[in-house]
Enzyme design. Structure first.
Site, PDB file in Angstrom:
ATOM      1  N   ASP A   1       0.852  -1.185   0.000  1.00 52.39           N
ATOM      2  CA  ASP A   1       0.000   0.000   0.000  1.00 52.39           C
ATOM      3  C   ASP A   1       0.892   1.241   0.000  1.00 52.39           C
ATOM      4  O   ASP A   1       1.852   1.322   0.776  1.00 52.39           O
ATOM      5  CB  ASP A   1      -0.907  -0.007   1.236  1.00 52.39           C
ATOM      6  CG  ASP A   1      -2.017   1.019   1.143  1.00 52.39           C
ATOM      7  OD1 ASP A   1      -3.061   0.684   0.579  1.00 52.39           O
ATOM      8  OD2 ASP A   1      -1.818   2.150   1.630  1.00 52.39           O
TER       9      ASP A   1
ATOM     10  N   ASN B   1      -2.915  13.136  -3.644  1.00 57.33           N
ATOM     11  CA  ASN B   1      -4.033  13.614  -4.462  1.00 57.33           C
ATOM     12  C   ASN B   1      -4.534  14.971  -3.998  1.00 57.33           C
ATOM     13  O   ASN B   1      -4.804  15.863  -4.809  1.00 57.33           O
ATOM     14  CB  ASN B   1      -5.174  12.601  -4.435  1.00 57.33           C
ATOM     15  CG  ASN B   1      -4.941  11.426  -5.379  1.00 57.33           C
ATOM     16  OD1 ASN B   1      -4.272  11.558  -6.388  1.00 57.33           O
ATOM     17  ND2 ASN B   1      -5.492  10.276  -5.027  1.00 57.33           N
TER      18      ASN B   1
ATOM     19  N   HIS C   1      -5.204  14.935  -8.759  1.00 59.20           N
ATOM     20  CA  HIS C   1      -5.339  13.533  -9.165  1.00 59.20           C
ATOM     21  C   HIS C   1      -4.433  13.193 -10.347  1.00 59.20           C
ATOM     22  O   HIS C   1      -4.048  12.029 -10.510  1.00 59.20           O
ATOM     23  CB  HIS C   1      -6.796  13.227  -9.512  1.00 59.20           C
ATOM     24  CG  HIS C   1      -7.683  13.175  -8.298  1.00 59.20           C
ATOM     25  ND1 HIS C   1      -7.801  12.052  -7.519  1.00 59.20           N
ATOM     26  CD2 HIS C   1      -8.477  14.112  -7.726  1.00 59.20           C
ATOM     27  CE1 HIS C   1      -8.637  12.289  -6.513  1.00 59.20           C
ATOM     28  NE2 HIS C   1      -9.054  13.535  -6.624  1.00 59.20           N
TER      29      HIS C   1
ATOM     30  N   ASP D   1      -2.096   9.959 -10.383  1.00 61.21           N
ATOM     31  CA  ASP D   1      -2.030   8.965 -11.450  1.00 61.21           C
ATOM     32  C   ASP D   1      -0.585   8.748 -11.905  1.00 61.21           C
ATOM     33  O   ASP D   1      -0.176   7.614 -12.196  1.00 61.21           O
ATOM     34  CB  ASP D   1      -2.885   9.407 -12.635  1.00 61.21           C
ATOM     35  CG  ASP D   1      -4.377   9.305 -12.353  1.00 61.21           C
ATOM     36  OD1 ASP D   1      -4.746   8.702 -11.320  1.00 61.21           O
ATOM     37  OD2 ASP D   1      -5.166   9.831 -13.155  1.00 61.21           O
TER      38      ASP D   1
ATOM     39  N   GLU E   1      -4.744   2.303  -4.284  1.00 57.37           N
ATOM     40  CA  GLU E   1      -3.286   2.361  -4.155  1.00 57.37           C
ATOM     41  C   GLU E   1      -2.764   1.091  -3.483  1.00 57.37           C
ATOM     42  O   GLU E   1      -1.721   1.089  -2.849  1.00 57.37           O
ATOM     43  CB  GLU E   1      -2.842   3.589  -3.359  1.00 57.37           C
ATOM     44  CG  GLU E   1      -3.251   3.614  -1.905  1.00 57.37           C
ATOM     45  CD  GLU E   1      -4.641   4.205  -1.671  1.00 57.37           C
ATOM     46  OE1 GLU E   1      -4.923   4.540  -0.520  1.00 57.37           O
ATOM     47  OE2 GLU E   1      -5.424   4.340  -2.619  1.00 57.37           O
TER      48      GLU E   1
END
Length: 320
Positions: free
Chosen positions: A197, A205, A210, A214, A240
């Protein structure tokens, strides 16, 4: 007195609709036809080739090109047609590909090979459209040109791959875990999983947007792929969160793998337009035990180890 009948009105003919004149219609600009420059390779199309396409089983959608010569179908990872299934023998069947001809022979497999539903005895010649049933897999013989092969491979990618990271998507990753777990259980072979994770990803973010998030996921996927062996599998199973399946691997092999991945992420900042960003990850690892009969039990232990890693300060590897 006789009343004359009222004459019925004669219907007027319906005028035919006028053809639309695209050149005079408002708001529709003319789109010119582009001329594509032709390269030298346009006139030299690669020849078609024989291939087996999986129509059923865990390898659904995969295309197995058949080179000229001998090709083994079996459970062994180095087989030309590798089918990771407990019902498939390590060397299950053999294909012989010659010019315009494909022959198949069962190699004394435990569960046999079926050709178009009939148990294969000895060898047989295959024709385009014939179906081989091997374990739970159904393979159809086709003669593909490069365009058709690319079409099949694109469909497979769209259905099994996460487009952002290039890793397996959730469905295909969990299906592969189930498949590898079954083989490990049946043949008593080691199997480890790693659950990873990204730390504080929501903050990335919220702070950078965002688009930056990405980009971080894409960079993580590239670095993860660089740490995998050929037999390993990695997939994105959450926003994630990632899963790695390591066959023929116990904890003594899973821990160095997880540490390499952790360092590969933490040691090299990810270049964003706003500047380099250091990202870390937490990982939980677990090896299948003799008491576990379901893949979910193994995954749950690795997941619990991941949460202990996050609770213990993040950017670390914890065993389950």
């Amino acid at each position: 007195m006789t009343r004359k009948p009222t004459p019925k009105p004669v219907p007027k003919p319906t005028p035919e609709p006028e053809a639309l004149n695209m050149e005079t219609m408002p708001g529709l600009p003319e789109m010119p036809t582009l001329v594509r420059p032709r390269g030298e390779g346009d006139q030299q199309q690669a020849p078609a080739e024989w291939a087996l396409v999986a129509y059923a089983g865990a390898a659904l959608g995969r295309v197995f090109p058949l080179p000229v010569g001998l090709a083994i179908v079996g459970r062994a990872p180095d087989s030309v047609v590798a089918l990771l299934d407990g019902e498939v023998s390590r060397q299950h069947a053999r294909l012989r590909v010659q010019e315009g001809q494909v022959q198949v022979e069962d190699l004394g497999s435990t569960n046999g090979t079926r050709l178009n539903g009939e148990l294969l005895r000895g060898g047989a010649e295959l024709r385009a459209g014939d179906r081989l049933s091997i374990g739970s897999h159904v393979l159809k013989l086709v003669f593909l040109d490069p365009l058709e092969r690319a079409f099949h491979e694109t469909l497979l990618d769209l259905s099994t791959r996460d487009p952002l990271t290039g890793l397996a998507n959730r469905g295909s990753a969990l299906a592969e875990l189930q498949n590898r777990f079954g083989l490990s259980l049946r043949y008593n072979r080691p199997l480890s999983v790693v659950v990873c994770d990204l730390d504080h990803f929501k903050k990335v973010n919220d702070t950078y947007g965002h688009g930056a998030g990405d980009f971080v996921l894409h960079a993580f996927g590239e670095r993860l792929l660089g740490t995998l062996r050929e037999a390993d599998l990695a997939g994105r199973i959450g926003g994630e969160e990632f899963l790695m399946v390591l066959p023929e691997t116990d904890l003594t092999g899973a821990r160095p793998f997880a540490e390499r991945l952790r360092k590969a992420i933490a040691s090299f900042p990810i270049p964003l337009p706003t500047g380099p960003l250091t990202v870390t990850c937490s990982l939980g690892i677990a090896e299948r035990t003799s008491a576990e009969t379901e893949a979910g039990q193994l995954l749950a232990r690795a997941d619990a180890a991941l949460y202990r890693a996050k609770a213990g300060g993040r950017n670390r590897v914890t065993e389950g």
